[in-house]
Structure formats: structure tokens, C-alpha cells
Design an enzyme around this catalytic site. Structure first.
Site, PDB file in Angstrom:
ATOM      1  N   CYS A 186      69.350  19.860  -0.055  1.00  0.00           N
ATOM      2  CA  CYS A 186      68.519  21.074  -0.522  1.00  0.00           C
ATOM      3  C   CYS A 186      67.957  21.140  -1.983  1.00  0.00           C
ATOM      4  CB  CYS A 186      69.846  22.004  -0.434  1.00  0.00           C
ATOM      5  SG  CYS A 186      69.105  23.834  -0.940  1.00  0.00           S
TER       6      CYS A 186
ATOM      7  N   CYS B 258      70.436  23.968  -4.059  1.00  0.00           N
ATOM      8  CA  CYS B 258      71.965  23.752  -4.514  1.00  0.00           C
ATOM      9  C   CYS B 258      71.945  22.354  -4.296  1.00  0.00           C
ATOM     10  CB  CYS B 258      72.779  24.761  -3.636  1.00  0.00           C
ATOM     11  SG  CYS B 258      72.852  24.095  -2.000  1.00  0.00           S
TER      12      CYS B 258
ATOM     13  N   CYS C 134      70.210  23.957   4.934  1.00  0.00           N
ATOM     14  CA  CYS C 134      70.942  23.722   3.936  1.00  0.00           C
ATOM     15  C   CYS C 134      72.384  24.364   4.677  1.00  0.00           C
ATOM     16  CB  CYS C 134      70.682  24.264   2.687  1.00  0.00           C
ATOM     17  SG  CYS C 134      72.320  24.230   1.437  1.00  0.00           S
TER      18      CYS C 134
ATOM     19  N   CYS D 249      73.898  26.876   1.339  1.00  0.00           N
ATOM     20  CA  CYS D 249      73.156  28.259   1.046  1.00  0.00           C
ATOM     21  C   CYS D 249      72.377  28.696   1.893  1.00  0.00           C
ATOM     22  CB  CYS D 249      72.627  28.084  -0.560  1.00  0.00           C
ATOM     23  SG  CYS D 249      70.936  27.075  -0.214  1.00  0.00           S
TER      24      CYS D 249
ATOM     25  N   CYS E 104      29.941 -40.383   7.451  1.00  0.00           N
ATOM     26  CA  CYS E 104      28.921 -41.218   7.882  1.00  0.00           C
ATOM     27  C   CYS E 104      27.880 -40.516   8.508  1.00  0.00           C
ATOM     28  CB  CYS E 104      29.876 -41.755   9.406  1.00  0.00           C
ATOM     29  SG  CYS E 104      29.908 -40.392  10.611  1.00  0.00           S
TER      30      CYS E 104
ATOM     31  N   ASP F 263      45.222 -11.618   4.369  1.00  0.00           N
ATOM     32  CA  ASP F 263      44.275 -11.020   3.969  1.00  0.00           C
ATOM     33  C   ASP F 263      43.159 -12.267   3.291  1.00  0.00           C
ATOM     34  OD1 ASP F 263      46.484 -10.813   1.899  1.00  0.00           O
ATOM     35  OD2 ASP F 263      44.838 -10.947   0.379  1.00  0.00           O
ATOM     36  N   GLU F 264      43.598 -13.403   3.371  1.00  0.00           N
ATOM     37  CA  GLU F 264      42.429 -14.343   2.946  1.00  0.00           C
ATOM     38  C   GLU F 264      41.877 -15.238   4.246  1.00  0.00           C
ATOM     39  OE1 GLU F 264      45.046 -17.432   1.290  1.00  0.00           O
ATOM     40  OE2 GLU F 264      45.371 -15.978  -0.514  1.00  0.00           O
TER      41      GLU F 264
ATOM     42  N   CYS G 215      35.262 -35.458  12.502  1.00  0.00           N
ATOM     43  CA  CYS G 215      34.053 -36.196  12.914  1.00  0.00           C
ATOM     44  C   CYS G 215      34.139 -36.888  14.354  1.00  0.00           C
ATOM     45  CB  CYS G 215      33.594 -37.266  11.889  1.00  0.00           C
ATOM     46  SG  CYS G 215      32.146 -38.243  12.574  1.00  0.00           S
TER      47      CYS G 215
ATOM     48  N   CYS H 256      33.552 -41.055  13.432  1.00  0.00           N
ATOM     49  CA  CYS H 256      34.244 -41.875  12.802  1.00  0.00           C
ATOM     50  C   CYS H 256      35.788 -41.220  12.565  1.00  0.00           C
ATOM     51  CB  CYS H 256      33.721 -42.347  11.442  1.00  0.00           C
ATOM     52  SG  CYS H 256      33.472 -41.032  10.138  1.00  0.00           S
TER      53      CYS H 256
HETATM   54 ZN   LIG Z   1      71.562  24.779  -0.508  1.00  0.00          ZN
HETATM   55 ZN   LIG Z   2      31.936 -39.472  10.486  1.00  0.00          ZN
END
Ligand SMILES: [Zn+2]
Ligand SMILES: [Zn+2]
Length: 104
Positions: free
Chosen positions: A4, A7, A20, A23, A68, A84-85, A93, A96
């Protein structure tokens, strides 16, 4: 839990508002009910699938192997940092087998 303003007694919910017990003062209900945290939504857009884990990734990004000079590579996209990145692209390849990464 709400107390409250008049009070300081503990208030209880009655007919959609906080009243309350000491009161009889009333206040708009706030905070304790109907408040849903949204913190969990960040994890849903991580770009990683079980398909990526089971293979070398998707065929042929138009990347040139730094070892290569071959012009085709497998690639996978993985979220390596926090949500967030930007995700990191990993290449392998097709000729290779050299692996490298690209940070956008
Ligand atoms: Zn009160
Ligand atoms: Zn390569």
C-alpha cells in the site's frame, strides 16, 4: 507482491485491482500478475541445424580456396558467438580439403 502506498501494508487482489487490507486504499494491479519475461526469445533464431552437423554442409559457395585456388567449397553457417553477433561461415575446399572461415 504489492504494498500500500498509504500505509505500507500488504495488498490483495480484489475485483481486478489491488486493495489494502489495513486502510482500504486501492491501486491498479501491476507487476505480479500477467507479466511474462521475454528473455527466452533470443535463442530461437540461432542458425544451426542437425543437417549441418551430419555433413560437410551445403555444396558450393562461390568461394576460392586460399590454398589451391579451387573455386568451389562446401560451406556451413554457425552461430559461434552470442545471438547478436553475425554467424560465422565455415568453408571446406572441394578439391584439397582445406578449411577456412569467413567473418563477414
Ligand atoms: Zn493501506
Ligand atoms: Zn583447395
Amino acid at each position: 507482491m504489492q504494498f500500500c502506498d498509504e500505509c505500507g501494508s500488504m495488498m490483495h487482489k480484489q475485483d481486478g485491482e489491488m486493495v489494502c487490507a489495513s486502510c482500504g486504499a486501492s491501486a491498479d494491479s501491476e507487476g505480479s500478475e500477467g507479466f511474462v519475461e521475454t528473455a527466452s526469445q533470443d535463442t530461437s533464431d540461432v542458425i544451426e541445424t542437425s543437417e549441418d552437423a551430419a555433413s560437410e554442409g551445403k555444396p558450393t559457395a562461390e568461394e576460392t580456396c586460399p590454398e589451391c585456388g579451387h573455386g568451389e567449397a562446401w560451406y556451413t553457417i554457425k552461430q559461434t558467438g552470442s545471438a547478436d553477433e553475425p554467424p560465422t561461415r565455415f568453408f571446406k575446399c572441394q578439391d584439397c580439403g582445406n578449411r577456412w572461415r569467413d567473418y563477414n
